[in-house]
Motif scaffolding. Structure first.
Motif: not given
Length: 278
Positions: A58, A60, A87, A126
């Motif tokens: 999740d 970014v 990420g 995200h």
């Protein structure tokens, strides 16, 4: 890289070795609120990872490069590749840089560029967004967090605290590049950077004025003690303005911005963000 509309995520997998597979990146153009199109890349990051610190699905990172950089510069791609271990990563070329449209305003309207990239990152699904900026990009992530809240954590590397600083030879050269017609020609043909000829009017909120407005969003300020552009009074001013919500890392032996940020430092930034971004 693949091309497609914003929000379309490539599905193919690329084997990276050492037990790691990566989805293919997506390349597109984003449109800012004032109508500028930005060359942008989304790297979904690792999907199989054999480290003790696996990437977060999740999380970014939205990376804001320094002045005269662009999304295809090797140092920008290296930053993205290291952060992708923790990420997904969105990179883009600021207006006036590389294949993006418009002209550079050297940190003013670039806040709208970052806002478009953050919005795209959210649209891709995200839940946690960390903005990471270098030099001019560092000033942009600070001002974006103050004026367009939406990041869950903010990292400013080698950022100035105040405008119009000319106290070092490199910054005097930057001012020549920006303010002189012959300098702007060098910027266009030597650095693929198209610089707006107009002065700021009004003068935008400075980074040090922006920092108090970021709280309670976690903030990390990173600066090298051998930075040839901005001496240590800049990060110290930013840290003082941040109060209890900011953290300052003064890095021994480090120079300026992306070129000076080694992989170990970038990995530490990624680890910090994964913990602090909620």
């Amino acid at each position: 890289m693949s091309n497609g509309p914003a929000g379309h995520v490539a599905r193919s997998l690329i084997h990276q070795g050492s037990g790691t597979s990566r989805r293919a990146p997506l390349r597109t153009f984003l449109r800012t609120a004032d109508g500028v199109f930005l060359d942008s890349v989304y790297d979904p990051g690792a999907v199989v990872y054999d480290s003790s610190a696996p990437p977060s699905r999740d999380l970014v990172f939205v990376v804001a490069h320094g002045f005269t950089g662009d999304v295809d510069r090797p140092h920008v791609r290296r930053v993205a590749s290291v952060l992708a271990r923790r990420g997904a990563v969105v990179t883009f070329s600021f207006r006036g840089h590389g294949a993006s449209g418009g002209r550079s305003t050297v940190g003013d309207r670039e806040v709208l560029d970052l806002a478009a990239a953050v919005e795209w990152a959210r649209a891709l699904g995200h839940a946690r967004v960390v903005t990471v900026g270098f030099s001019m990009g560092g000033s942009v992530v600070l001002r974006h967090a103050a004026l367009h809240p939406g990041a869950d954590a903010v990292v400013a590397v080698s950022a100035p605290a105040r405008w119009y600083y000319r106290g070092t030879a490199p910054m005097r050269r930057v001012h020549w590049l920006v303010t002189r017609p012959e300098g702007r020609l060098v910027g266009r043909y030597g650095f693929r950077t198209r610089i707006h000829h107009r002065d700021w009017d009004p003068v935008p909120l400075s980074p040090v004025e922006a920092v108090p407005r970021i709280a309670p969003t976690p903030l990390l300020i990173v600066h090298g003690d051998r930075d040839g552009y901005f001496p240590l009074d800049h990060p110290r001013m930013l840290a003082a303005a941040s109060g209890d919500h900011g953290e300052l890392w003064l890095e021994p032996g480090m120079g300026h911005a992306e070129h000076a940020a080694d992989d170990a430092l970038l990995a530490r930034i990624g680890d910090w963000a994964a913990v602090r971004a909620g």
